[in-house]
Write an enzyme that holds these catalytic residues in place. Structure first.
Site, short mmCIF file in Angstrom:
data_model
loop_
_atom_site.label_atom_id
_atom_site.label_comp_id
_atom_site.label_asym_id
_atom_site.label_seq_id
_atom_site.Cartn_x
_atom_site.Cartn_y
_atom_site.Cartn_z
N ASP A 29 2.08 14.78 1.11
CA ASP A 29 1.04 15.79 1.40
C ASP A 29 0.22 15.44 2.64
O ASP A 29 -0.28 16.31 3.33
CB ASP A 29 0.10 15.93 0.19
CG ASP A 29 -0.49 14.59 -0.24
OD1 ASP A 29 0.29 13.66 -0.51
OD2 ASP A 29 -1.73 14.46 -0.29
N ASP B 263 0.82 -1.22 0.00
CA ASP B 263 0.00 0.00 0.00
C ASP B 263 0.85 1.27 0.00
O ASP B 263 0.45 2.30 0.54
CB ASP B 263 -0.95 0.03 1.21
CG ASP B 263 -1.78 -1.22 1.30
OD1 ASP B 263 -2.28 -1.67 0.26
OD2 ASP B 263 -1.90 -1.77 2.42
N ASN C 31 -5.34 -10.26 -3.99
CA ASN C 31 -5.21 -9.65 -2.67
C ASN C 31 -4.55 -8.27 -2.77
O ASN C 31 -4.50 -7.53 -1.80
CB ASN C 31 -4.43 -10.55 -1.69
CG ASN C 31 -3.12 -11.04 -2.27
OD1 ASN C 31 -2.95 -11.09 -3.49
ND2 ASN C 31 -2.18 -11.41 -1.43
N ALA C 32 -4.05 -7.94 -3.96
CA ALA C 32 -3.50 -6.60 -4.19
C ALA C 32 -4.64 -5.62 -4.42
O ALA C 32 -5.72 -6.01 -4.85
CB ALA C 32 -2.60 -6.60 -5.42
N GLY D 88 -11.26 -2.88 2.03
CA GLY D 88 -11.96 -1.82 2.75
C GLY D 88 -11.62 -1.78 4.23
O GLY D 88 -12.13 -0.94 4.97
N ARG D 89 -10.73 -2.66 4.68
CA ARG D 89 -10.39 -2.70 6.11
C ARG D 89 -9.59 -1.45 6.51
O ARG D 89 -8.73 -1.02 5.74
CB ARG D 89 -9.50 -3.92 6.42
CG ARG D 89 -10.21 -5.22 6.28
CD ARG D 89 -9.33 -6.38 6.71
NE ARG D 89 -8.20 -6.61 5.80
CZ ARG D 89 -7.29 -7.57 5.96
NH1 ARG D 89 -7.37 -8.37 7.00
NH2 ARG D 89 -6.32 -7.75 5.10
N HIS E 17 -4.36 -1.94 -6.15
CA HIS E 17 -3.57 -0.81 -6.63
C HIS E 17 -4.51 0.28 -7.14
O HIS E 17 -5.24 0.06 -8.10
CB HIS E 17 -2.61 -1.26 -7.74
CG HIS E 17 -1.58 -2.24 -7.27
ND1 HIS E 17 -0.73 -2.93 -8.11
CD2 HIS E 17 -1.24 -2.64 -6.03
CE1 HIS E 17 0.07 -3.71 -7.39
NE2 HIS E 17 -0.24 -3.56 -6.13
P1 GDP Z 1 -0.46 0.18 -3.78
O1 GDP Z 1 -1.16 -1.08 -3.39
O2 GDP Z 1 0.97 0.21 -3.38
O3 GDP Z 1 -0.67 0.54 -5.21
O4 GDP Z 1 -1.14 1.33 -2.93
P2 GDP Z 1 -2.71 1.56 -2.68
O5 GDP Z 1 -3.38 1.86 -3.95
O6 GDP Z 1 -3.27 0.49 -1.85
O7 GDP Z 1 -2.65 2.81 -1.71
C1 GDP Z 1 -2.25 4.04 -2.11
C2 GDP Z 1 -3.40 5.01 -1.90
O8 GDP Z 1 -2.89 6.30 -1.74
C3 GDP Z 1 -4.34 5.08 -3.07
O9 GDP Z 1 -5.63 5.40 -2.62
C4 GDP Z 1 -3.78 6.24 -3.90
O10 GDP Z 1 -4.74 6.91 -4.70
C5 GDP Z 1 -3.30 7.14 -2.81
N1 GDP Z 1 -2.10 7.91 -3.15
C6 GDP Z 1 -1.00 7.50 -3.85
N2 GDP Z 1 -0.07 8.47 -3.84
C7 GDP Z 1 -0.57 9.49 -3.11
C8 GDP Z 1 -0.06 10.78 -2.70
O11 GDP Z 1 1.06 11.15 -2.99
N3 GDP Z 1 -0.88 11.54 -1.92
C9 GDP Z 1 -2.12 11.16 -1.54
N4 GDP Z 1 -2.84 11.98 -0.78
N5 GDP Z 1 -2.63 9.97 -1.91
C10 GDP Z 1 -1.87 9.15 -2.68
#
Ligand code: GDP
Length: 425
Positions: A333, A12, A37-38, A302-303, A40
């Site tokens: 940010d 994540d 289980n990913a 959603g957890r 993205h």
């Molecule tokens: P992944 O499994 O590594 O791809 O990551 P996830 O998608 O589970 O989690 C990343 C979450 O953070 C997602 O909801 C993205 O839209 C959000 N996200 C990614 N980069 C940023 C960022 O720089 N700032 C913010 N506020 N949200 C981000």
């Protein structure tokens, strides 16, 4: 150019968002391990998408996307994911999506067994996503699974399945006292959700070998992070697959390939789904504030995610295990609300300070974080697009993290949108 994009922590970290951004420079994107289980998450001009099985390059029509032999594919889930994309106007056709004939099929009984085992464990549960991933990888190494290529052999498929079902029911009925599964119901499932993909299944090894021979660029997209790797992570609270960059060529189906670059994705703070040791965990209001600011709820389940301060000990270890050449620091940010930003610089284990990430779960559980605090930047940095735009305290934090994990930061992400990213070098 062969590049892996991997997670340095518990997953994540924002890998999907970085793959979406960087895939513009690649001809092929390959997922090489794990299953649905990913989760993205990608936000771009076409909308917001959560990819579980599909490579994040699927949103670019000109990019070929491959599910490699190292993956475990739940066909029902794939069917749903592809149809959801199509409903959103994204075309998913053979050639744009290629499924390895060697990839393992995650069958409904793998999901069933995942749930049965978590329920049996009660308080001792692993915090599995219950999507069948551990059972299906266990069966793979028992050499008792179907592969996607088996779907094309209609003459032998039923017989292979019948052998598996006979064996599996020994556990389902005999071990868990649950109703037996039948060959007929599983054949129906394969027909319904597997058949539509017949034209997508091929020897992707040949496709990728040709791509390499033609000097085309390939991006390997990992799932989860180093600390969830089955060998090097927080075992047994890991995933069942190999999340490391060194597995990328194998899981993708081109084991002879050498990576040119490994980009580690690191979040500006920590988060973790599932159970297991998590030294920097915040609790109560402190956790709620960070979880809300970062929207830390699992994309696949959603957890609510467990959250905490940046863990330099775990991250340094993750960066080293991944062999990262550079990093993308994401979600900076999110920290803008903090007056001071905590960074865990060492652990205290049994009264002794250490900067080493322990190998064993007992030491990991015993680890207490030693924090240092950096000044917060207390302003919205979501609109920053250049290094010069960032406030001094944010720059200091970036430089501090770089030193703490011994790896240069090339990208800083300041929002979920495709362009909300600063390239430093
Ligand atoms: P992944 O499994 O590594 O791809 O990551 P996830 O998608 O589970 O989690 C990343 C979450 O953070 C997602 O909801 C993205 O839209 C959000 N996200 C990614 N980069 C940023 C960022 O720089 N700032 C913010 N506020 N949200 C981000």
């Amino acid at each position: 150019m062969l590049t892996a994009i991997v997670g340095t922590n518990w997953g994540d970290e924002g890998k999907g968002r970085m793959v979406d951004l960087l895939s513009a420079d690649y001809d092929v994107v390959v997922r090489y391990q794990g299953g649905n289980n990913a989760g993205h998450t990608v936000v771009n001009e076409r909308g917001k998408f959560i990819m579980n099985l599909l490579p994040s390059g699927i949103l670019r029509p000109e990019t070929a996307n491959v599910l490699g032999p190292g993956m475990a594919v739940d066909l029902e889930h794939l069917y749903g994911e592809v149809n959801a994309l199509r409903a959103a106007g994204i075309e998913v056709e053979p050639g744009h999506l290629l499924l390895s004939d060697r990839a393992t099929i995650c069958l409904p009984y793998h999901k069933l067994l995942d749930g049965l085992e978590e329920d049996r464990l009660g308080d001792k549960k692993y915090g599995s996503t219950r999507r069948g991933i551990s059972p299906v990888y266990a069966d793979k190494y028992m050499k008792k699974t179907l592969r996607l290529g088996d779907l094309l052999r209609t003459d032998t498929l039923r017989g292979k399945l019948a052998d598996l079902v006979e064996w599996k029911n020994l556990v389902i009925e005999g071990g868990y006292h649950a109703p037996a599964v039948t060959v007929d119901e599983l054949m129906d499932w394969l027909d319904r959700f597997g058949r539509p993909f017949a034209d997508f299944i091929c020897d992707t090894t040949r496709v990728l070998s040709s791509a390499m021979a033609e000097d085309r660029s390939i991006l390997f997209e990992a799932q989860l992070g180093a600390l969830k790797d089955v060998d090097f992570g927080i075992y047994p609270y890991t995933s069942a697959s190999t999340t490391l960059s060194s597995y990328a060529p194998i899981g993708a189906g081109i084991p002879f390939a050498r990576l040119d670059e490994c980009i580690g994705i690191t979040k500006a703070y920590s988060s973790c789904v599932g159970e297991g040791p998590f030294a920097c965990e915040f609790f109560g209001d402190e956790a709620e504030a960070l979880r809300t600011a970062g929207g830390e709820y699992g994309a696949a389940t959603g957890r609510p995610r467990r959250v905490g301060g940046f863990d330099a000990v775990a991250s340094r270890y993750g960066v080293r295990m991944q062999g990262c050449d550079c990093l993308a620091l994401t979600k900076l940010d999110v920290l803008s609300y903090m007056d001071r930003i905590p960074v865990c610089v060492a652990y205290e284990v049994d009264g002794k300070r250490t900067d080493r990430f322990p190998a064993l779960i007992d030491e990991q559980n015993a680890a207490k974080p030693v924090y240092e605090y950096l000044p917060g930047f207390r302003c919205d940095i979501g609109g920053c697009r250049r290094w010069e735009d960032l406030p001094g305290a944010a720059k200091d934090y970036i430089r501090y993290i770089e030193k703490a994990v011994s790896c240069p930061i090339r990208y800083v992400s300041v929002g979920p949108e495709r362009d909300a990213c600063i390239r430093l070098f």
